[in-house]
Design an enzyme around this catalytic site. Structure first.
Site, PDB file in Angstrom:
ATOM      1  N   ASP A  97      -9.902  10.402  44.865  1.00  0.00           N
ATOM      2  CA  ASP A  97      -8.865  10.238  43.844  1.00  0.00           C
ATOM      3  C   ASP A  97      -8.058   8.943  43.998  1.00  0.00           C
ATOM      4  O   ASP A  97      -7.116   8.703  43.242  1.00  0.00           O
ATOM      5  CB  ASP A  97      -7.837  11.379  43.918  1.00  0.00           C
ATOM      6  CG  ASP A  97      -8.456  12.752  43.789  1.00  0.00           C
ATOM      7  OD1 ASP A  97      -9.548  12.844  43.214  1.00  0.00           O
ATOM      8  OD2 ASP A  97      -7.822  13.714  44.256  1.00  0.00           O
ATOM      9  N   LYS A 118      -1.064  12.995  40.175  1.00  0.00           N
ATOM     10  CA  LYS A 118      -1.925  13.236  39.002  1.00  0.00           C
ATOM     11  C   LYS A 118      -2.086  14.724  38.785  1.00  0.00           C
ATOM     12  O   LYS A 118      -1.963  15.525  39.720  1.00  0.00           O
ATOM     13  CB  LYS A 118      -3.307  12.589  39.173  1.00  0.00           C
ATOM     14  CG  LYS A 118      -4.152  13.082  40.364  1.00  0.00           C
ATOM     15  CD  LYS A 118      -4.944  14.333  40.121  1.00  0.00           C
ATOM     16  CE  LYS A 118      -5.604  14.845  41.388  1.00  0.00           C
ATOM     17  NZ  LYS A 118      -5.960  16.271  41.370  1.00  0.00           N
TER      18      LYS A 118
HETATM   19  O1  C5P Z   1     -12.555  12.516  48.678  1.00  0.00           O
HETATM   20  P1  C5P Z   1     -11.522  13.401  49.269  1.00  0.00           P
HETATM   21  O2  C5P Z   1     -11.227  13.073  50.700  1.00  0.00           O
HETATM   22  O3  C5P Z   1     -10.277  13.518  48.445  1.00  0.00           O
HETATM   23  O4  C5P Z   1     -12.154  14.856  49.268  1.00  0.00           O
HETATM   24  C1  C5P Z   1     -11.633  15.891  50.054  1.00  0.00           C
HETATM   25  C2  C5P Z   1     -12.631  17.030  50.088  1.00  0.00           C
HETATM   26  O5  C5P Z   1     -12.717  17.661  48.816  1.00  0.00           O
HETATM   27  C3  C5P Z   1     -14.048  16.628  50.422  1.00  0.00           C
HETATM   28  O6  C5P Z   1     -14.260  16.583  51.798  1.00  0.00           O
HETATM   29  C4  C5P Z   1     -14.861  17.757  49.773  1.00  0.00           C
HETATM   30  O7  C5P Z   1     -14.831  18.926  50.580  1.00  0.00           O
HETATM   31  C5  C5P Z   1     -14.050  18.067  48.537  1.00  0.00           C
HETATM   32  N1  C5P Z   1     -14.533  17.331  47.353  1.00  0.00           N
HETATM   33  C6  C5P Z   1     -15.749  17.697  46.780  1.00  0.00           C
HETATM   34  N2  C5P Z   1     -16.201  17.020  45.679  1.00  0.00           N
HETATM   35  C7  C5P Z   1     -15.468  16.031  45.129  1.00  0.00           C
HETATM   36  C8  C5P Z   1     -14.224  15.657  45.677  1.00  0.00           C
HETATM   37  C9  C5P Z   1     -13.780  16.335  46.800  1.00  0.00           C
HETATM   38  O8  C5P Z   1     -16.425  18.602  47.274  1.00  0.00           O
HETATM   39  N3  C5P Z   1     -15.932  15.409  44.061  1.00  0.00           N
END
Ligand code: C5P
Length: 299
Positions: A138, A11
């Site tokens: 995501d 994406k």
């Molecule tokens: O959810 P995911 O594992 O993809 O997120 C990875 C990192 O990205 C999280 O640990 C956080 O540090 C950051 N993040 C965030 N806010 C979001 C999505 C991701 O701070 N909405």
């Protein structure tokens, strides 16, 4: 049961508005996800345990233990559906690792669809999407594909209408960026300033409906860009090189470092891709289209 192969797309974020950091450490987002024709494949076979192997560029950087997102997804599905068997998964990376293109999330979405098929758990897309959100912000989108407005931490999705196919050129960097590091850098840059609630301008949705890249190009934007520039200073020159080649819009994708350039059509994509390669501002260049569907069985 023979093996099951599932393909899931990368994406780009057409717009990424980042609000304040929440109590749980995530940031409140308003973003438009757009699935593009760059894919990872997951091949799953029955096995006693859940395991994973990975092939492709920089696959050595992908963890293969419990912190692998495909493994997490398979284990969450098994626990939810009461499955006591496992799956041996093999990931073929077509999406750059740590590129801001949600490659790990694509693997998780593909693993959910593959294991659901392999184990005959027969969950619907809505149920899989709830499990997906538990794996990562995501992952629900990688399952859904297309183009969608997302809120929350990125897991609350509303499909967006798109009036045509958009052509994109991607400029990949040779070193990835860690998503948590980029968000932490943004927090550092923002300091104690009050941060407004995130929002996507209605113009963006109108431009998508029109299907006109000329309308969409100037609306692309990403609040994480200053943080990505701070951690990977070459990115500003990469974006500038694409603009100089006539790209209609230029934006860092997600937490970077991949840069996405919106172009008029496939011919223009070829010109911009050749120009970027000649300018030596990227480790690799790819041409893609969007939107494309989410994770799907291909065997
Ligand atoms: O959810 P995911 O594992 O993809 O997120 C990875 C990192 O990205 C999280 O640990 C956080 O540090 C950051 N993040 C965030 N806010 C979001 C999505 C991701 O701070 N909405």
């Amino acid at each position: 049961m023979p093996s099951v192969t599932v393909r899931a797309p990368a994406k780009v974020n057409l717009v990424l508005s980042v609000g304040p950091r929440r109590q749980d450490g995530f940031h409140e987002l308003a973003t438009v996800f757009h699935a593009i024709s760059l894919y990872d494949e997951v091949v799953a076979e029955p096995d006693e345990q859940v395991s994973v192997t990975v092939e492709g560029v920089h696959s050595e950087l992908v963890p293969t233990g419990d912190d692998n997102l495909a493994v997490r997804a398979a284990e969450i599905l098994a626990a939810y559906a009461g499955v006591t068997t496992g799956a041996r998964m093999h990931i073929r990376k077509g999406i750059p690792v740590a590129g801001g293109l949600a490659g790990g999330s694509a693997d998780a979405a593909a693993a959910l669809v593959a294991c659901d098929e392999l184990w005959g758990t027969g969950l619907g897309r809505a149920e899989l999407s709830i499990l997906a959100a538990r794996v990562g912000s995501d992952v629900s989108f990688a399952l859904m594909g297309g183009t969608a407005l997302a809120t929350g931490r990125g897991e609350r999705l509303t499909p967006a209408m798109v009036g045509g196919t958009f052509h994109w050129v991607l400029a990949m960097a040779d070193e990835g960026l860690g998503t948590p590091e980029v968000y932490a850098e943004l927090d550092r840059i923002r300091g104690r300033r009050t941060v407004a609630a995130p929002a996507v301008a209605p113009d963006v949705l109108a431009a998508l409906r029109s299907g006109e890249p000329e309308a969409l190009g100037e609306l692309l934007g990403n609040d994480l860009q200053p943080a990505a520039f701070a951690l990977a200073p070459g990115l500003e020159a990469t974006l500038e090189a694409g603009r100089a080649l006539g790209a209609l819009g230029a934006v860092v994708s997600g937490s970077g470092p991949t840069c996405a350039f919106l172009v008029h059509d496939s011919e223009h994509a070829l010109d911009v891709a050749i120009g970027l390669a000649a300018a030596e501002v990227a480790a690799d260049v790819a041409r893609t289209i969007g939107p494309v569907p989410g994770a799907r069985v291909v065997t």
